[in-house]
Design an enzyme around this catalytic site. Structure first.
Site, PDB file in Angstrom:
ATOM      1  N   MET E   1       0.803  -1.223   0.000  1.00  0.00           N
ATOM      2  CA  MET E   1       0.000   0.000   0.000  1.00  0.00           C
ATOM      3  C   MET E   1       0.834   1.271   0.000  1.00  0.00           C
ATOM      4  SD  MET E   1      -1.280  -0.576   3.766  1.00  0.00           S
ATOM      5  CE  MET E   1      -0.782  -2.245   3.322  1.00  0.00           C
ATOM      6  N   PRO E   2       1.858   1.323  -0.840  1.00  0.00           N
ATOM      7  CA  PRO E   2       2.736   2.513  -0.818  1.00  0.00           C
ATOM      8  C   PRO E   2       2.031   3.755  -1.359  1.00  0.00           C
ATOM      9  CG  PRO E   2       3.745   0.669  -2.013  1.00  0.00           C
ATOM     10  CD  PRO E   2       2.300   0.321  -1.823  1.00  0.00           C
ATOM     11  N   TYR E   3       2.622   4.876  -1.011  1.00  0.00           N
ATOM     12  CA  TYR E   3       2.185   6.170  -1.542  1.00  0.00           C
ATOM     13  C   TYR E   3       3.413   6.844  -2.129  1.00  0.00           C
ATOM     14  CZ  TYR E   3       1.009  11.090  -1.660  1.00  0.00           C
ATOM     15  OH  TYR E   3       0.839  12.379  -2.077  1.00  0.00           O
ATOM     16  N   THR E  40      -1.640   0.843  -4.301  1.00  0.00           N
ATOM     17  CA  THR E  40      -0.483   1.723  -4.502  1.00  0.00           C
ATOM     18  C   THR E  40      -0.965   3.015  -5.155  1.00  0.00           C
ATOM     19  OG1 THR E  40       1.061  -0.122  -4.664  1.00  0.00           O
ATOM     20  CG2 THR E  40       1.733   1.963  -5.689  1.00  0.00           C
ATOM     21  N   VAL E  41      -0.715   4.115  -4.450  1.00  0.00           N
ATOM     22  CA  VAL E  41      -1.204   5.424  -4.894  1.00  0.00           C
ATOM     23  C   VAL E  41      -0.020   6.244  -5.390  1.00  0.00           C
ATOM     24  CG1 VAL E  41      -2.293   7.564  -4.115  1.00  0.00           C
ATOM     25  CG2 VAL E  41      -3.125   5.358  -3.261  1.00  0.00           C
TER      26      VAL E  41
END
Lengths: 67, 67, 67, 67, 67, 67
Positions: E1-3, E40-41
């Protein structure tokens, strides 16, 4: 002269993996937009799982459930 | 009511130096734009050299070469 | 190789004032921490007053009251 | 799919309080803007009081004076 | 779930190029760290050249000199 | 004296909705952590759908498919 900030949870990324992220993102900006790598800055933040939320709950809670 | 975020590598900046950065940036915003210092916020992030990249490689790697 | 992000409300800062902020912050990092100006990046974000809150209300609302 | 970053001073916020912030901000975005909670990300940064400035001085200095 | 936040100067990047950055950064995080692409945003900020400084001066000034 | 940054896609949030976010986040920080609302800053960034990626593609592309 782009600036890139990558935020990930602190779950054991190694120095080698982080170097790979730095190299990969820099190459991408060179290849896609012709940016100068010498002034391309990449900063990686590793965030405790208590401090990262998604779906309204912390990653700590999700990991405990096996997600 | 500006907000300023300063990111530097974690390489031994002292509390006195960080206080000087906070004072200097706040004064600058007061002098140049007439901002109110009472609501001017400065946040300093110190980033491990493994997590800071420039020129496609980490600062750790650059320091090792004497750069 | 520091990175500085300055956020201010969009209320008419001129290009000359923004150049003064860039110069002033860069000089500060050189003088206080001995940073290299060639790789010091400063990014200024100007934010609409509807999108900036302090004290629980927008700057638009505060300006309307003369604050 | 909003992204929210909350920065607070590192002064003992508990995991339960941080979970409450994550839940509260996510609910707010669902209620006010109809956002999808499943892709709403909240990241909390806890910042040392030496590294947080307001009114031109660090929070460490302010706390020492009882503020 | 990275940004991931990518900041570049606003100098004509096309929607196709920005889509390529989004795809490239997401693939990198999947390949290097095994992250889930679904959460992933990537956010790209395009910044006016008056508002981006390097070497103590704005990019507008540098471009005028042919840099 | 927290600082909160909310990033959403630019898809028509009204000034009233943004005021509600500012109020809601500030109240949350007061209620959960006892923070002082007078120095709580909230900045909302609205990002073009071309510049926001999730799942490796832009929101523009997702919206076109009805997502």
């Amino acid at each position: 002269m782009p600036y890139v900030n990558i935020k990930i949870t602190r779950e054991g990324a190694t120095a080698a993996q982080k170097a790979e992220l730095i190299k990969g993102v820099t190459d991408l900006l060179v290849n896609v937009l012709g940016k100068n790598p010498a002034t391309t800055v990449v900063v990686i933040d590793e965030v405790d799982t208590d401090n990262w939320g998604i779906g309204g709950e912390s990653v700590t809670t999700r990991r405990r459930r096996g997600q």
